[in-house]
Design a protein around this motif. Structure first.
Motif, short mmCIF file in Angstrom:
data_model
loop_
_atom_site.label_atom_id
_atom_site.label_comp_id
_atom_site.label_asym_id
_atom_site.label_seq_id
_atom_site.Cartn_x
_atom_site.Cartn_y
_atom_site.Cartn_z
N ALA A 412 0.84 -1.20 0.00
CA ALA A 412 0.00 0.00 0.00
C ALA A 412 0.88 1.25 0.00
O ALA A 412 1.89 1.30 0.71
CB ALA A 412 -0.91 0.00 1.22
N VAL A 511 -6.54 -3.90 2.91
CA VAL A 511 -5.09 -4.04 3.09
C VAL A 511 -4.83 -5.15 4.09
O VAL A 511 -5.42 -5.17 5.18
CB VAL A 511 -4.46 -2.72 3.58
N LEU A 517 -2.02 -4.75 -0.67
CA LEU A 517 -3.42 -4.58 -1.09
C LEU A 517 -4.00 -5.93 -1.49
O LEU A 517 -3.57 -6.56 -2.45
CB LEU A 517 -3.49 -3.63 -2.29
#
Length: 548
Positions: A412, A511, A517
């Motif tokens: 992320a 997440v 992700l």
């Protein structure tokens, strides 16, 4: 109640898995045939990827306080510097450079954290026999445990084998260990190196007859050499290490007051499978690394964290298919790390003059162009692995509404945030560093309604201890956070130009605890994201009198 997970091996990999499981509400039992935590300082260097895992477990800051930050690395041939890299320049992480910290310090920090989480290690307890029963979701594994108190047979739904390169668990399930062993003997000495530079730089001196690597560490240095294989396994003397240091080093160095020396062989191996039904293998049990780059300890820590959070999710009701991603993700990462170390050792051991000259020329060119630093350091850091092909990640309906920076299967991105409700975290990564599943809802009031609904569902499931719901409001949003706050969601606002702004209506993302992700969706895709999260409450920890 018998814990649903048995871990065999209480080195860094097994301890990391145990801490991850307990931190996410799943008790486990961990055994080790040794008398206590390791004392041999085999692994020295922790890179960014492993440090982020350890940070999520709550031990990285403790380790950093005892570590020596490494400044860079240099490469020398025939007494001349032919290349170098500087550490500390990685972006988007709280750990931009590697830390030198002896492995026993890492093990002790993890052991202390395990005890804080209510766990204990049963030392002097050996797994001597293992049998897998059944197949599919109903499979289980029976293990015979032998200790000074006698013999015990236990049956558990899941077993993690983190019992090292000579893994009894791996052999019991019939998984081979593919690879090769270098036809050289390697020597290590940890002690005081008088005359060494003050800067904490790793030096590689590549001589025609072998290599010398000098690694600064807290309180001293490590020296590393290779020799022709002689069949010996006894620790090298300080006199031998000094003689090799004089032959291959820059001169003016004196090695003395050694506290650990070792003579060993180097392997480059990766098992073809990391799983056999309910048995999952991690760390040195499935990959053996050369010493180059310090990848073995780091890959093992990331293995342990990965299987820990995934197994915790499955035990708490998530689809068992999630575990298919363990081998799919961790084996390619291990293959890459082993291959990189193998290639480095081969470069060190070149003997033909033309090959050595070509190597030195390439190192000069790559170093001068900055490519050595930009390409090699991210590989060693193992920070942003590509899991886009994993079976555990997916783009769902409306995923195109998310910005390009939010990529499924990748780490992320970070972004500045202004706290509205919840922890005073000033960045997205600060929220993700807690090691929980995080459901992101980005957008105005409609996104806030999704966040409120998600928080309510997770609370009713009893899974809100393992999942964070974070509503991120775009810059200039005047949405009312009241309902989301009442439901238990966190709320933050993105300042400035809105780097996370995607489609006009907003977007959702999941997440994972490792910061990757897992899925993206539009605002209508909330139910599909909730299906990818734990569905049951944390398990009570059984009382057990282990030997810690």
């Amino acid at each position: 109640m018998t814990p649903p997970v048995l871990i065999v091996g209480a080195g860094p990999t097994g301890l990391t898995a145990a801490c991850a499981l307990r931190g996410l509400g799943v008790p486990c039992r961990i055994v080790d045939r040794r008398r206590g935590p390791g004392v041999a300082p085999k692994g020295l260097v922790l890179w960014s990827g492993a440090l982020e895992c350890l940070h999520r477990l709550g031990v990285a800051r403790t380790l950093a306080a005892e570590a020596l930050p490494l400044a860079g690395a240099s490469y020398w041939s025939r007494g001349r510097r032919i290349g170098g890299v500087r550490f500390g320049g990685l972006r988007g992480t709280a750990f931009p450079g590697p830390l030198c910290v002896p492995q026993p310090v890492t093990e002790q920090a993890l052991h202390t954290r395990l005890e804080e989480l209510g766990g204990t290690v049963e030392w002097e307890t050996e797994a001597t026999d293992l049998t897998v029963h059944g197949a599919g979701d109903g499979a289980a594994v029976s293990v015979v445990l032998r200790s000074s108190g006698g013999t015990e047979e236990v049956t558990v739904p899941w077993l993690i084998g983190a019992d090292g390169a000579r893994s009894t668990v791996r052999e019991s399930v019939g998984i081979p260990f593919d690879g090769h062993t270098f036809d050289r003997t390697f020597l290590i000495g940890d002690g005081v190196l008088s005359g060494a530079p003050d800067e904490a730089e790793v030096q590689h001196h590549i001589a025609p007859d072998g290599v010398l690597v000098i690694v600064p560490q807290p309180g001293g240095h490590r020296v590393f050499f290779d020799l022709e294989s002689d069949g010996r396994s006894d620790p090298p003397s300080s006199a031998l290490l000094q003689r090799l240091l004089d032959q291959r080093g820059p001169g003016g160095l004196r090695f003395h007051d050694a506290w650990w020396t070792s003579r060993f062989q180097v392997h480059a191996k990766v098992a073809p499978r990391f799983r056999a039904g309910p048995v999952l293998l991690a760390g040195d049990a499935v990959h053996a690394h050369t010493t180059a780059g310090g990848q073995g300890l780091n890959t093992g820590v990331q293995d342990g964290y990965d299987i820990g959070w995934k197994l915790a999710a499955v035990v708490r009701g998530q689809d068992p298919a999630l575990l298919d991603s363990f081998e799919a993700e961790r084996r390619p990462a291990s293959v890459r790390a082993v291959r990189n170390g193998d290639q480095q050792i081969r470069l060190w051991l070149l003997r033909r003059p033309l090959a050595r000259a070509a190597r030195d020329t390439a190192l000069r060119a790559l170093s001068g162009a900055g490519l050595l630093e930009s390409r090699v350091i991210p590989l060693l850091a193992q920070l942003d692995l590509d899991h886009s092909g994993s079976p555990a990640v997916a783009d769902l309906a409306g995923a195109a509404d998310a910005p390009r920076a939010v990529r499924t299967g990748r780490r992320a991105p970070d972004a500045a945030l202004v706290p509205v409700h919840g922890p005073a975290a000033l960045t997205l990564h600060a929220h993700l560093a807690e090691g929980r599943h995080t459901l992101l809802a980005y957008g105005g009031q409609a996104a806030g309604e999704r966040a409120a609904h998600a928080a309510g569902v997770l609370h009713r499931r009893g899974a809100d201890d393992a999942v964070t719901v974070l509503w991120i409001q775009p810059p200039g949003t005047a949405a009312d956070p009241g309902r989301a706050i009442a439901a238990g969601a966190r709320v933050a606002r993105e300042p400035g130009h809105g780097a996370l702004r995607g489609g006009c209506a907003g977007w959702l993302a999941l997440v994972r605890p490792d910061g990757v992700l897992a899925a993206r969706a539009g605002l209508t895709g909330l139910d599909a994201l909730l299906d990818r999260l734990p569905r049951e409450r944390a398990l009570p920890a059984p009382a057990r009198a282990g030997r810690s």
